[in-house]
Write a protein that holds these residues in place. Structure first.
Motif, PDB file in Angstrom:
ATOM      1  N   ASN A  61       0.845  -1.183   0.000  1.00  0.00           N
ATOM      2  CA  ASN A  61       0.000   0.000   0.000  1.00  0.00           C
ATOM      3  C   ASN A  61       0.885   1.240   0.000  1.00  0.00           C
ATOM      4  O   ASN A  61       1.778   1.373   0.845  1.00  0.00           O
ATOM      5  N   VAL A  62       0.661   2.140  -0.962  1.00  0.00           N
ATOM      6  CA  VAL A  62       1.441   3.371  -1.072  1.00  0.00           C
ATOM      7  C   VAL A  62       0.474   4.549  -1.125  1.00  0.00           C
ATOM      8  O   VAL A  62      -0.411   4.592  -1.997  1.00  0.00           O
ATOM      9  N   LEU A  63       0.611   5.459  -0.169  1.00  0.00           N
ATOM     10  CA  LEU A  63      -0.243   6.649  -0.089  1.00  0.00           C
ATOM     11  C   LEU A  63      -1.731   6.287  -0.088  1.00  0.00           C
ATOM     12  O   LEU A  63      -2.561   6.973  -0.688  1.00  0.00           O
ATOM     13  N   HIS A  65      -3.100   3.674  -1.466  1.00  0.00           N
ATOM     14  CA  HIS A  65      -3.511   2.959  -2.667  1.00  0.00           C
ATOM     15  C   HIS A  65      -2.871   1.567  -2.701  1.00  0.00           C
ATOM     16  O   HIS A  65      -1.673   1.416  -2.451  1.00  0.00           O
ATOM     17  N   LEU A  67      -1.242  -1.576  -4.349  1.00  0.00           N
ATOM     18  CA  LEU A  67      -0.441  -1.831  -5.547  1.00  0.00           C
ATOM     19  C   LEU A  67      -0.383  -3.327  -5.839  1.00  0.00           C
ATOM     20  O   LEU A  67      -0.441  -4.143  -4.920  1.00  0.00           O
ATOM     21  N   GLN A  70      -3.672  -0.095  -8.078  1.00  0.00           N
ATOM     22  CA  GLN A  70      -3.948   1.350  -8.062  1.00  0.00           C
ATOM     23  C   GLN A  70      -2.673   2.177  -8.214  1.00  0.00           C
ATOM     24  O   GLN A  70      -2.565   3.276  -7.670  1.00  0.00           O
ATOM     25  N   GLN A  71      -1.730   1.673  -8.974  1.00  0.00           N
ATOM     26  CA  GLN A  71      -0.449   2.356  -9.077  1.00  0.00           C
ATOM     27  C   GLN A  71      -0.557   3.709  -9.776  1.00  0.00           C
ATOM     28  O   GLN A  71       0.206   4.639  -9.471  1.00  0.00           O
ATOM     29  N   GLU A  73      -2.972   5.939  -9.528  1.00  0.00           N
ATOM     30  CA  GLU A  73      -3.391   6.911  -8.521  1.00  0.00           C
ATOM     31  C   GLU A  73      -2.249   7.236  -7.562  1.00  0.00           C
ATOM     32  O   GLU A  73      -2.024   8.397  -7.207  1.00  0.00           O
ATOM     33  N   ALA A  74      -1.500   6.205  -7.155  1.00  0.00           N
ATOM     34  CA  ALA A  74      -0.404   6.407  -6.202  1.00  0.00           C
ATOM     35  C   ALA A  74       0.709   7.256  -6.805  1.00  0.00           C
ATOM     36  O   ALA A  74       1.269   8.134  -6.142  1.00  0.00           O
ATOM     37  N   LYS A  75       1.019   7.029  -8.074  1.00  0.00           N
ATOM     38  CA  LYS A  75       2.175   7.684  -8.694  1.00  0.00           C
ATOM     39  C   LYS A  75       1.973   9.177  -8.922  1.00  0.00           C
ATOM     40  O   LYS A  75       2.942   9.884  -9.203  1.00  0.00           O
TER      41      LYS A  75
END
Length: 294
Positions: A61-63, A65, A67, A70-71, A73-75
């Motif tokens: 999970n990044v920010l 989102h 992964l 949902q990469q 949205e995260a990027k």
């Protein structure tokens, strides 16, 4: 505090390497150094966090989102730089700045100009004429001027000469001090990590050996020099990371050193001669050697 990165039981297998169920957490606003020798799994870990490769198992999970699903949205708010990033060598830096600006509304052109001046980067020269150090600084300029909330840096100072390395670290330190950003960066250079980071994670052979804030590492690790004759097996404990004889002295590297440790060693028949604090590099090496022995 919200976590901007969460990895739980993340595993990835290749023919000659395995990332072994990694657990990693980065709270918002903190700077973590991911330290390991070449081949430890640092780049694999960061590429999973960027959605460039998918884990075989575990959750990422990044920010906020998940992964890799949902990469995209995260990027939007993640800046990623690696040592093997490629820029267009037949285009100049001004072209690259306009190109990146067209994708990211958060682009800060005044800050980009400041970085170009500070790094000594000509805007009108094609990048094929840049040195390696200039290309690294150009990539960091394009990354930092986006003002991302999370920075993921893979060996950002590799291959730089001492002057370029100092300039890059100085600018990163200034950015991180003045702004509320979260950063995860990998390095095999503990001096870089100690200069920039709040916490450190030691990675070796695809496993997390230890993860803690830097001050705690420096406070609890000690090299203890003793006199006496003892079988190393008599000192086996979770605190002992290294046992080495040097002439008439025995050098012990101990984790979780405290006020009672000297008395414990004396109860084993050893005379404590000297207790020395350890550098972050010495702690890293001790962790790696202990990891190999397990």
């Amino acid at each position: 505090m919200t976590d901007v990165i969460q990895m739980r039981g993340v595993a990835k297998s290749y023919q000659n390497f395995q990332l072994d169920h990694i657990d990693l957490t980065l709270p918002a606003g903190e700077i973590m150094g991911l330290v390991g020798v070449n081949g430890a799994g640092k780049s694999t870990t960061l590429r999973i966090l960027m959605g460039l490769i998918a884990p075989d198992s575990g959750s990422v999970n990044v920010l906020g989102h998940s992964l890799p699903e949902q990469q995209v949205e995260a990027k939007r708010d993640v800046g990623f730089a690696s040592e093997d990033m490629r820029l267009y060598k037949h285009k100049n830096l001004a072209w690259h700045m306009n190109f990146v600006q067209s994708f990211f509304p958060s682009w800060d052109n005044r800050y980009a100009q400041h970085l170009a001046q500070k790094f000594g980067l000509p805007l009108d020269q094609n990048l094929k004429g840049f040195s390696h150090g200039q290309r690294v600084k150009a990539a960091l300029l394009l990354l930092l001027a986006r003002r991302p909330g999370l920075l993921i840096l893979d060996e950002p100072t590799t291959g730089l000469d001492p002057v370029a390395r100092s300039e890059v670290l100085e600018e990163l330190a200034e950015v991180l001090e003045n702004e509320n950003r979260s950063v995860l960066f990998s390095s095999h250079n503990t001096h870089d990590v100690e200069q920039l980071s709040d916490s450190i994670t030691f990675l070796h052979d695809g496993r997390v050996l230890a993860s803690e804030d830097i001050e705690s590492f420096l406070e609890k690790w000690r090299c203890v020099r003793c006199k006496g004759d003892i079988d190393p097996q008599a000192l086996q404990s979770s605190n002992l990371a290294e046992f080495r004889r040097s002439g008439s002295l025995i050098n012990l590297k101990l984790d979780n050193y405290n006020d009672s440790t000297a008395a414990w060693l004396q109860s084993k028949g050893l005379e404590v001669v000297e207790v020395l604090r350890m550098t972050l590099e010495e702690i890293f090496i001790a962790n790696v050697k202990r990891g190999r022995a397990q």
